[in-house]
Design a protein around this motif. Sequence first.
Motif, PDB file in Angstrom:
ATOM      1  N   SER A   2       0.647  -1.192  -0.052  1.00  0.00           N
ATOM      2  CA  SER A   2       0.167   0.287  -0.063  1.00  0.00           C
ATOM      3  C   SER A   2       0.834   1.246  -0.064  1.00  0.00           C
ATOM      4  N   GLU A   3       0.203   2.346  -0.412  1.00  0.00           N
ATOM      5  CA  GLU A   3       0.870   3.378  -0.504  1.00  0.00           C
ATOM      6  C   GLU A   3       1.157   4.084   0.897  1.00  0.00           C
ATOM      7  N   SER A   4       2.338   4.963   1.220  1.00  0.00           N
ATOM      8  CA  SER A   4       2.399   5.399   2.415  1.00  0.00           C
ATOM      9  C   SER A   4       1.397   6.517   2.548  1.00  0.00           C
ATOM     10  N   PRO A   5       0.883   6.870   3.741  1.00  0.00           N
ATOM     11  CA  PRO A   5       0.004   8.038   3.865  1.00  0.00           C
ATOM     12  C   PRO A   5       0.385   9.414   3.717  1.00  0.00           C
ATOM     13  N   GLU A   6       1.895   9.499   3.864  1.00  0.00           N
ATOM     14  CA  GLU A   6       2.503  10.734   3.878  1.00  0.00           C
ATOM     15  C   GLU A   6       3.941  10.575   2.941  1.00  0.00           C
ATOM     16  N   VAL A   7       4.145  11.505   2.207  1.00  0.00           N
ATOM     17  CA  VAL A   7       5.385  11.437   1.519  1.00  0.00           C
ATOM     18  C   VAL A   7       5.826  13.067   1.445  1.00  0.00           C
ATOM     19  N   ARG A   8       7.059  13.154   1.486  1.00  0.00           N
ATOM     20  CA  ARG A   8       7.948  14.484   1.657  1.00  0.00           C
ATOM     21  C   ARG A   8       8.680  14.548   0.145  1.00  0.00           C
ATOM     22  N   MET A   9       8.442  15.641  -0.205  1.00  0.00           N
ATOM     23  CA  MET A   9       9.102  16.140  -1.634  1.00  0.00           C
ATOM     24  C   MET A   9       9.450  17.622  -1.813  1.00  0.00           C
ATOM     25  N   GLY A  10      10.380  17.740  -2.471  1.00  0.00           N
ATOM     26  CA  GLY A  10      10.771  19.271  -2.797  1.00  0.00           C
ATOM     27  C   GLY A  10       9.486  20.013  -3.533  1.00  0.00           C
ATOM     28  N   VAL A  11       9.453  21.247  -3.287  1.00  0.00           N
ATOM     29  CA  VAL A  11       8.563  22.265  -4.007  1.00  0.00           C
ATOM     30  C   VAL A  11       8.774  21.853  -5.495  1.00  0.00           C
ATOM     31  N   SER A  12      10.050  21.931  -5.857  1.00  0.00           N
ATOM     32  CA  SER A  12      10.120  21.862  -7.401  1.00  0.00           C
ATOM     33  C   SER A  12       9.715  20.660  -7.728  1.00  0.00           C
ATOM     34  N   ASP A  13      10.028  19.426  -6.962  1.00  0.00           N
ATOM     35  CA  ASP A  13       9.458  18.044  -7.561  1.00  0.00           C
ATOM     36  C   ASP A  13       7.868  18.015  -7.801  1.00  0.00           C
ATOM     37  N   ALA A  14       7.383  18.615  -6.767  1.00  0.00           N
ATOM     38  CA  ALA A  14       6.007  18.552  -6.815  1.00  0.00           C
ATOM     39  C   ALA A  14       5.534  19.665  -8.017  1.00  0.00           C
ATOM     40  N   ARG A  15       6.026  20.757  -8.068  1.00  0.00           N
ATOM     41  CA  ARG A  15       5.689  21.553  -9.232  1.00  0.00           C
ATOM     42  C   ARG A  15       5.898  20.721 -10.517  1.00  0.00           C
ATOM     43  N   ALA A  16       7.018  20.028 -10.676  1.00  0.00           N
ATOM     44  CA  ALA A  16       7.307  19.343 -12.094  1.00  0.00           C
ATOM     45  C   ALA A  16       6.113  18.228 -12.100  1.00  0.00           C
ATOM     46  N   ASN A  17       5.556  17.705 -11.140  1.00  0.00           N
ATOM     47  CA  ASN A  17       4.857  16.613 -11.171  1.00  0.00           C
ATOM     48  C   ASN A  17       3.473  16.541 -10.540  1.00  0.00           C
ATOM     49  N   LEU A  18       2.980  17.902 -10.593  1.00  0.00           N
ATOM     50  CA  LEU A  18       1.709  18.275  -9.740  1.00  0.00           C
ATOM     51  C   LEU A  18       0.456  17.681 -10.054  1.00  0.00           C
ATOM     52  N   THR A  19       0.282  17.312 -11.450  1.00  0.00           N
ATOM     53  CA  THR A  19      -0.990  16.295 -11.761  1.00  0.00           C
ATOM     54  C   THR A  19      -0.831  15.089 -10.907  1.00  0.00           C
ATOM     55  N   GLU A  20       0.403  14.470 -11.229  1.00  0.00           N
ATOM     56  CA  GLU A  20       0.519  13.235 -10.219  1.00  0.00           C
ATOM     57  C   GLU A  20       0.314  13.138  -8.670  1.00  0.00           C
ATOM     58  N   VAL A  21       0.957  14.237  -7.884  1.00  0.00           N
ATOM     59  CA  VAL A  21       0.740  14.606  -7.068  1.00  0.00           C
ATOM     60  C   VAL A  21      -0.706  14.795  -6.261  1.00  0.00           C
ATOM     61  N   ILE A  22      -1.315  15.553  -7.059  1.00  0.00           N
ATOM     62  CA  ILE A  22      -2.847  15.913  -6.669  1.00  0.00           C
ATOM     63  C   ILE A  22      -3.484  14.661  -6.829  1.00  0.00           C
ATOM     64  N   ALA A  23      -3.267  13.858  -7.917  1.00  0.00           N
ATOM     65  CA  ALA A  23      -3.998  12.511  -7.890  1.00  0.00           C
ATOM     66  C   ALA A  23      -3.966  11.640  -6.874  1.00  0.00           C
ATOM     67  N   LYS A  24      -2.638  11.694  -6.357  1.00  0.00           N
ATOM     68  CA  LYS A  24      -2.184  10.531  -5.282  1.00  0.00           C
ATOM     69  C   LYS A  24      -2.993  11.072  -3.877  1.00  0.00           C
ATOM     70  N   VAL A  25      -2.901  12.435  -3.613  1.00  0.00           N
ATOM     71  CA  VAL A  25      -3.508  13.008  -2.559  1.00  0.00           C
ATOM     72  C   VAL A  25      -5.033  12.977  -2.567  1.00  0.00           C
TER      73      VAL A  25
END
Length: 62
Positions: A2-25
Amino acid sequence: MSESPEVRMGVSDARANLTEVIAKVRLLGQRAILTRRDKPQAVLVSVDFYERAVKALEQQRD
């Protein structure tokens, strides 16, 4: 696995993958802690999680 309930990532990484990050959230309920230079800056949570947190805080004030 299962996916971890929490993930840490840099702001730049989040920006570059925002669609995927939002989908997982949104779909997996994962919380994304956004960091800059390894220091937490913000947390991205689902709308459901946010609404429950706000409601709990409001109930504490009453």
